[in-house]
Scaffold this motif. Structure first.
Motif, PDB file in Angstrom:
ATOM      1  N   ASP A 148      58.865  23.976  40.437  1.00  0.00           N
ATOM      2  CA  ASP A 148      59.341  22.596  40.322  1.00  0.00           C
ATOM      3  C   ASP A 148      60.833  22.490  40.626  1.00  0.00           C
ATOM      4  O   ASP A 148      61.299  21.475  41.161  1.00  0.00           O
ATOM      5  N   ASP A 149      61.583  23.533  40.287  1.00  0.00           N
ATOM      6  CA  ASP A 149      63.020  23.536  40.565  1.00  0.00           C
ATOM      7  C   ASP A 149      63.299  23.650  42.059  1.00  0.00           C
ATOM      8  O   ASP A 149      64.397  23.305  42.520  1.00  0.00           O
ATOM      9  N   CYS A 150      62.333  24.151  42.798  1.00  0.00           N
ATOM     10  CA  CYS A 150      62.496  24.375  44.245  1.00  0.00           C
ATOM     11  C   CYS A 150      61.778  23.327  45.093  1.00  0.00           C
ATOM     12  O   CYS A 150      61.884  23.357  46.326  1.00  0.00           O
ATOM     13  N   ALA A 180      68.318  31.517  45.614  1.00  0.00           N
ATOM     14  CA  ALA A 180      69.292  31.544  44.518  1.00  0.00           C
ATOM     15  C   ALA A 180      68.638  31.216  43.184  1.00  0.00           C
ATOM     16  O   ALA A 180      68.924  31.851  42.161  1.00  0.00           O
ATOM     17  N   ILE A 181      67.760  30.229  43.178  1.00  0.00           N
ATOM     18  CA  ILE A 181      67.056  29.845  41.952  1.00  0.00           C
ATOM     19  C   ILE A 181      66.169  30.983  41.462  1.00  0.00           C
ATOM     20  O   ILE A 181      66.147  31.324  40.276  1.00  0.00           O
ATOM     21  N   VAL A 186      65.152  36.083  37.935  1.00  0.00           N
ATOM     22  CA  VAL A 186      64.866  37.508  37.759  1.00  0.00           C
ATOM     23  C   VAL A 186      66.130  38.314  37.458  1.00  0.00           C
ATOM     24  O   VAL A 186      66.100  39.538  37.403  1.00  0.00           O
ATOM     25  N   ASN A 187      67.241  37.601  37.267  1.00  0.00           N
ATOM     26  CA  ASN A 187      68.493  38.239  36.863  1.00  0.00           C
ATOM     27  C   ASN A 187      69.039  39.186  37.929  1.00  0.00           C
ATOM     28  O   ASN A 187      69.530  40.268  37.623  1.00  0.00           O
ATOM     29  N   GLY A 191      71.762  36.987  44.555  1.00  0.00           N
ATOM     30  CA  GLY A 191      71.174  35.699  44.908  1.00  0.00           C
ATOM     31  C   GLY A 191      71.979  34.934  45.932  1.00  0.00           C
ATOM     32  O   GLY A 191      71.518  33.948  46.491  1.00  0.00           O
ATOM     33  N   SER A 192      73.200  35.391  46.189  1.00  0.00           N
ATOM     34  CA  SER A 192      74.066  34.732  47.170  1.00  0.00           C
ATOM     35  C   SER A 192      74.329  35.655  48.340  1.00  0.00           C
ATOM     36  O   SER A 192      74.450  36.869  48.172  1.00  0.00           O
TER      37      SER A 192
END
Length: 202
Positions: A148-150, A180-181, A186-187, A191-192
C-alpha cells in the motif's frame, strides 16, 4: 515420647519448608527460562530477513557485476548479457539485486539499477523487462507488507510502461522510491543509490 514427636514434627516441617522453597525456586527458574526463550524467539522472528539482508549471495553479486559490464561495453550495450540478467530477476532476488547494485556499482555513474536499466534498455527491453521487474517488486512488496505504501509509484510505472508512444526514463524514480521503502522495511543500509542510508538535499 512427646518430645520425640515434637522434634519429628519440627523435622518434617523443616523438610516441607525446604521442599517448598526448592519447588518455588525451580518454578521461578523455569518461568524465567521460558520467558527468556519466548523473548528470544520473538526477537528472532522480528529480525528474520533483516540481519543478513546486506550479505548478498554470490549469485546476486554475479548478476549485478554482469549487468554493470553489459552496460559499459565500448559499442553501447551487450544485449545478450543485459537480457540474461533481467530475465533472471524474480520476487525472491529482486530487492537484493537492487540493493547489491547500490552497494557495489551505483557509485560508478551515480545511478540506481533501474536508472541504468532505463537509460540503456531499448523500447522492447523497457516494456518486457520493465514489467517483469515491476511484477517482481510488487510481489515482494506484498510479502513485506508494504504494498500500500508503494501503490502510487506502481500505478505511475504501470501507466508509463503501457504507453503507446514512448516510455519515459523518469519512471526510474518510482522504482527507486519503491526500493527505498522496501529497504527500510528490511533494515538495509543500501536503500539509496548514494550508499549507506544517505539522502539527497532535495
Amino acid at each position: 515420647i512427646v518430645n520425640e514427636v515434637v522434634e519429628l514434627g519440627k523435622a518434617i516441617s523443616g523438610t516441607t519448608t525446604s521442599t517448598t522453597e526448592e519447588t518455588t525456586s525451580t518454578q521461578e527458574e523455569t518461568s524465567t527460562q521460558e520467558n527468556n526463550s519466548t523473548e528470544e524467539s520473538e526477537e528472532t522472528e522480528e529480525n528474520e530477513g533483516k540481519t543478513n539482508i546486506d550479505k548478498f549471495s554470490p549469485e546476486v553479486v554475479e548478476m549485478v557485476d554482469v549487468f554493470n559490464d553489459a552496460i559499459h561495453v565500448w559499442d553501447g550495450t551487450d544485449n545478450d548479457a543485459f537480457n540474461a540478467v533481467c530475465a533472471n530477476i524474480n520476487k525472491d532476488n529482486v530487492l537484493e539485486v537492487m540493493l547489491a547494485w547500490n552497494k557495489y556499482h551505483s557509485g560508478q555513474d551515480g545511478e540506481s539499477f533501474m536508472e541504468a536499466f532505463m537509460w540503456d534498455a531499448n523500447a522492447t527491453q523497457k516494456k518486457q523487462f520493465g514489467k517483469l521487474i515491476a511484477r517482481a517488486l510488487r510481489d515482494r512488496a506484498e510479502e513485506l507488507g508494504v504494498y500500500d505504501d508503494c501503490a502510487a509509484d506502481f500505478a505511475k510505472i504501470d501507466k508509463e510502461l503501457n504507453s503507446l508512444l514512448w516510455i519515459s526514463n523518469d519512471i526510474s524514480e518510482q522504482f527507486e522510491n519503491i526500493v527505498a521503502i522496501m529497504a527500510e522495511k528490511v533494515n538495509s543500509q543500501y536503500g539509496s543509490k548514494l550508499g549507506k542510508g544517505e539522502t539527497t538535499n532535495e
